[in-house]
Structure formats: structure tokens, C-alpha cells
Motif scaffolding. Structure first.
Motif, short mmCIF file in Angstrom:
data_model
loop_
_atom_site.label_atom_id
_atom_site.label_comp_id
_atom_site.label_asym_id
_atom_site.label_seq_id
_atom_site.Cartn_x
_atom_site.Cartn_y
_atom_site.Cartn_z
N ILE A 1 0.68 -1.24 0.01
CA ILE A 1 -0.05 -0.02 -0.28
C ILE A 1 0.74 1.20 -0.18
CG2 ILE A 1 -1.54 1.37 1.40
CD1 ILE A 1 -2.79 -1.29 2.38
N ASN A 2 1.84 1.11 0.77
CA ASN A 2 2.89 2.39 0.93
C ASN A 2 3.42 2.63 -0.60
OD1 ASN A 2 4.34 4.56 2.29
ND2 ASN A 2 6.02 3.21 2.25
N HIS A 3 3.97 1.61 -1.09
CA HIS A 3 4.55 2.03 -2.70
C HIS A 3 3.16 2.32 -3.47
CE1 HIS A 3 7.89 -0.95 -1.81
NE2 HIS A 3 8.34 0.23 -1.54
N ILE A 4 2.30 1.86 -3.46
CA ILE A 4 1.14 2.48 -4.35
C ILE A 4 0.89 3.97 -4.14
CG2 ILE A 4 -1.14 2.08 -5.19
CD1 ILE A 4 -0.98 -0.68 -4.42
N LEU B 1 -9.55 1.69 -1.93
CA LEU B 1 -9.77 1.31 -3.27
C LEU B 1 -9.39 -0.17 -3.32
CD1 LEU B 1 -8.64 4.59 -4.61
CD2 LEU B 1 -10.78 3.95 -4.39
N LEU B 2 -8.20 -0.53 -2.80
CA LEU B 2 -7.84 -1.93 -3.04
C LEU B 2 -8.81 -2.74 -2.52
CD1 LEU B 2 -4.20 -1.76 -1.82
CD2 LEU B 2 -5.01 -2.57 -4.13
N GLN B 3 -9.46 -2.70 -1.44
CA GLN B 3 -10.76 -3.27 -0.67
C GLN B 3 -11.52 -3.64 -1.94
OE1 GLN B 3 -10.25 -5.29 2.06
NE2 GLN B 3 -11.86 -6.45 0.93
N VAL C 1 -8.02 -8.19 -7.53
CA VAL C 1 -6.90 -7.77 -6.77
C VAL C 1 -7.00 -8.88 -5.83
CG1 VAL C 1 -5.53 -6.36 -5.38
CG2 VAL C 1 -6.34 -5.36 -7.54
N LYS C 2 -5.67 -9.47 -5.29
CA LYS C 2 -5.83 -10.31 -4.10
C LYS C 2 -4.76 -10.00 -3.06
CE LYS C 2 -4.70 -15.06 -3.09
NZ LYS C 2 -4.27 -16.40 -3.76
N GLY D 1 -1.39 -7.88 -5.29
CA GLY D 1 -1.40 -7.76 -6.86
C GLY D 1 -2.43 -8.21 -7.38
N LEU D 2 -2.32 -8.23 -8.75
CA LEU D 2 -3.51 -8.63 -9.62
C LEU D 2 -3.81 -10.24 -9.51
CD1 LEU D 2 -2.65 -6.43 -12.78
CD2 LEU D 2 -4.42 -5.86 -10.83
#
Length: 410
Positions: free
Chosen positions: A44-47, A61-63, A71-72, A89-90
């Protein structure tokens, strides 16, 4: 997860009725998907830092992307010290991209997943390309039959890309040589038949895109792909991108008037490169040679009108002297025209594909000799000439990869 959910997610971004927070969230989710596709599993930090989105917002958003199955959460990082962050990741098999390479007498269909793994490919499906309603319906039937074959991908195909020869405008969805008898764009008609968002592309440009990625030649900036088949096409890759020109019709190499003859090209003009240096020209000259008394093993197998380019190519590979002679003559004429490309573009690499190129040295050696004869050494020395290693498969790969590329970058 049904195909409708995926279709909704990826089509809502172009919905003109969306605005405000809804649109912004969809745009951010698409950016995250594109980032994960490029970087692979990350935190998450990198994104958050790379896309300039707050960490809480990124997490939310990832959730949502996890909830729709794109995404998983792959668990904690295995290396490092201190508190280990989660990796996201996808999911490679969450969605699929279908590519269709249409030829004169057959169709090739391929499927890749989100990770660009080739899941399935069917080659040489019998088909006759004609500018008729029945030929269009037959093409749609072939596509739907492939889609319905496996439940594993049936509801997860989100984009279809179809390669056609001739003048194709991928932005408007119109083909001007085939299936041009409807007012509606061709891509919209096929979408109605398949239920899946569809794009169309010129076959040579799709092959150029496929070759570019399959050859792993992204470190080269200026690449040309010459498609030597029934016609002659040109795909141009500049700075990792396909070059289309203003209206999407760049690359009409085969219709440059190189010859002072009275042969009417299929485009309606006289003297085009295709009239003397193409698969169609090869078939015509082969028939004329047989009529004037030359001999070939093919004359004992087929009538004159039944001889096709594929027969002549196979004969050349079986050491038929007439086939070898005429293919060499085509290569020499094309080589002279290619020297013009070298002078215009000063490319790093020119790849040659298509049916004529499949004859190897029968085609390539005369072409190289002609290029050497007509090119300025100072310019030519910068350019590597190379035969395609992938043949028609480059077309299928190119259409699949373009389908994915259009989804992520639209």
C-alpha cells in the motif's frame, strides 16, 4: 464473479454521465490496476507514494478491487525487518483478452490472461474473408464458439481485438475494405453479436505490436515491421508506441506507386508496390509462367485458377524451381522499396513477416542483396534486417496485447 461486473467496471470510466467522486474513484482504481500490472505485487505504501494517493484511500480502493475479484491480498512480505507490510497484486486469471487474426482463408484466435500468459490458441480455423454479410456473421459465430468453449473464461473476457487487412481506423471502429456496408462502426456491430467490448486494428500494425513485445526489443526506439503477404503492409513503432498518422491510416507501404506499369491495384490505382511485389503478384506471375510454358510440380496437382499463394510457398519449401525463382524476384523488388524506408526512417531494425517471409532465404537473400544495392551505406549500416521468428502467431499475440493495452490506457 460474472462478466457483467467486469464489463461494468471497465466501461463506466467512459460513461459521460459519471462525474464527481464516482468518476474520481473509478479513475483512481484504474490507475491502481495499471500500476499493479506494471510493477507486480507491491505494498500500500508503494502504491500510495507512486500515485500520490493517501494510504487510507489506497487501502479503501484496494478493498473494492478485491471485492470484485481483480486484486488479491498475497500476505506479508517474506523479507525485511520490523513489521512486514501486506503485498497486493492482480489475480492473473481474473480477466482475459481475446485476439482474432483474420486472414484470407483462415482465422487464428488466441486468449491471454491478465499476466499475459497465452491460455489458448487455435490456428488455421477455416474461413473465407469476403466483404459480405455472411462472411461477417461467420466471423462472429467463430468468435462466439471460441468464447463458449470453456466456462473458465466465458464470463471473464473483457476485451476483443480483431485484426483485418486494409484501411482500419481503430479509433472510430470503421473498416474501409471489409464489412463496410453498415452505417454503424464495425466494432459496435461485433460487440452486439458477442456482448463484449470490441476493437478492430490493421493486421500489420497488430503484428508489429506483437513482434515488438515477443522479441523483447523495447530497448530499441525505431522499429519497422514489413508484412509481406497477399498485400504489403507496414507497421511503425516509434518510442515504444505504434505510429498511426493523423487519421489512423499510416503504413500504406504497398500502395506507393513504385512501378511504371498499367496494372490496376486493388486500391484502384496503377503501379503500386503490391502490383509486382506481393503474394497476389506472385500468384499472377506464377500462373502466367505456367501458361507460357514453364513447368512446376503444382501444375500436376491444381488447375491454374486453383493455385493459391500457400501452394506456391509450400512448393518453394519443397525445392520447386519456378516457385523459388518467382519468390526471389518478389524479394528483390521489395528490397528496392525497403531501401526507401531505410532512407526515410533510419530505423534500428526492420522485421519481415507474412507468408512470403516464411520461405526464409528464398525470399530474404534476394531482398538483402537489393537493399545493399539501393541503400546508402552510411544510413543502411544502422539498420538490422531480420526475419520474424513468430509468423502469424505475432498477429494473435499483437491483438491480445492491444486489447489489454487499450483497456488499461484508455
Amino acid at each position: 464473479m460474472t462478466g457483467d461486473v467486469y464489463q461494468d467496471f471497465f466501461t463506466e470510466l467512459s460513461d459521460e454521465h459519471l462525474s464527481g467522486v464516482t468518476y474520481k474513484n473509478l479513475l483512481l482504481k484504474k490507475k491502481i490496476v495499471r500500476y499493479l500490472d506494471h510493477k507486480g505485487k507491491t505494498t500500500i505504501n508503494h502504491i500510495s507514494k507512486s500515485l500520490n494517493i493517501s494510504a487510507p484511500k489506497t487501502n479503501a480502493l484496494l478493498q473494492e478491487l478485491i471485492d470484485i475479484g481483480l486484486v488479491k491480498d498475497y500476505g506479508k512480505m517474506e523479507t525485511g525487518v520490523g513489521r512486514k507490510p501486506q503485498l497486493f497484486g492482480l489475480i492473473s486469471d481474473s480477466i482475459y483478452f481475446l485476439g482474432v487474426n483474420v486472414r484470407e482463408h483462415h482465422v487464428d484466435v488466441g486468449l491471454i490472461n491478465f499476466n499475459e500468459d497465452l491460455i489458448c490458441i487455435e490456428k488455421n480455423i477455416p474461413y473465407e474473408l469476403e466483404n459480405t454479410e455472411s462472411s461477417l456473421l461467420r466471423l462472429c459465430t467463430l468468435i462466439n464458439t471460441f468464447i463458449d468453449r470453456e466456462t473458465a473464461w466465458k464470463d471473464k473476457i473483457v476485451r476483443i481485438e480483431i485484426n483485418l487487412s486494409g484501411r482500419v481506423n481503430h479509433q472510430t471502429g470503421y473498416s474501409h475494405n471489409y464489412f463496410n456496408f453498415h452505417d454503424e462502426p464495425l466494432n459496435r456491430i461485433i460487440r452486439q453479436k458477442t456482448g463484449i467490448t470490441t476493437f478492430i486494428e490493421n493486421d500489420t500494425r497488430a503484428k508489429a505490436f506483437g513482434e515488438f513485445h515477443l522479441n523483447r526489443i523495447k530497448n530499441r526506439d525505431n522499429i519497422l515491421y514489413v508484412n509481406a503477404d497477399y498485400g504489403i503492409g507496414l507497421g511503425v513503432m516509434i518510442d515504444n508506441n505504434l505510429h498511426y498518422g493523423k487519421s489512423g491510416y499510416s503504413g500504406e507501404f504497398g500502395h506507393i506507386p513504385f512501378f511504371n506499369n498499367e496494372i490496376i491495384c486493388r486500391c484502384g490505382k496503377k503501379g503500386c508496390l503490391e502490383t509486382e511485389a506481393s503474394g497476389r503478384a506472385l500468384v499472377q506471375s506464377f500462373r502466367e509462367k505456367l501458361q507460357s510454358g514453364s513447368t512446376s510440380g503444382l501444375q500436376h496437382q491444381y488447375t491454374l485458377k486453383d493455385i493459391k499463394m500457400s501452394h506456391i510457398i509450400e512448393a518453394a519449401l519443397q525445392d520447386d524451381m519456378l516457385a523459388i525463382e518467382l519468390i526471389g524476384a518478389i524479394g528483390a523488388k521489395l528490397g528496392k522499396a525497403v531501401s526507401t524506408l531505410i532512407h526515410l526512417y533510419n530505423p534500428e531494425l526492420i522485421l519481415f513477416g507474412g507468408a512470403l517471409a516464411s520461405t526464409g532465404d528464398h525470399f530474404f537473400l534476394p531482398l538483402q542483396m537489393s537493399v545493399n544495392k539501393y541503400s546508402i551505406n552510411l544510413v543502411k549500416n544502422d539498420t538490422e534486417l531480420k526475419l520474424s521468428e513468430f509468423g502469424d502467431e505475432a498477429g494473435v499475440w499483437g491483438s491480445c496485447l492491444l486489447a489489454k493495452n487499450r483497456l488499461l490506457n484508455t
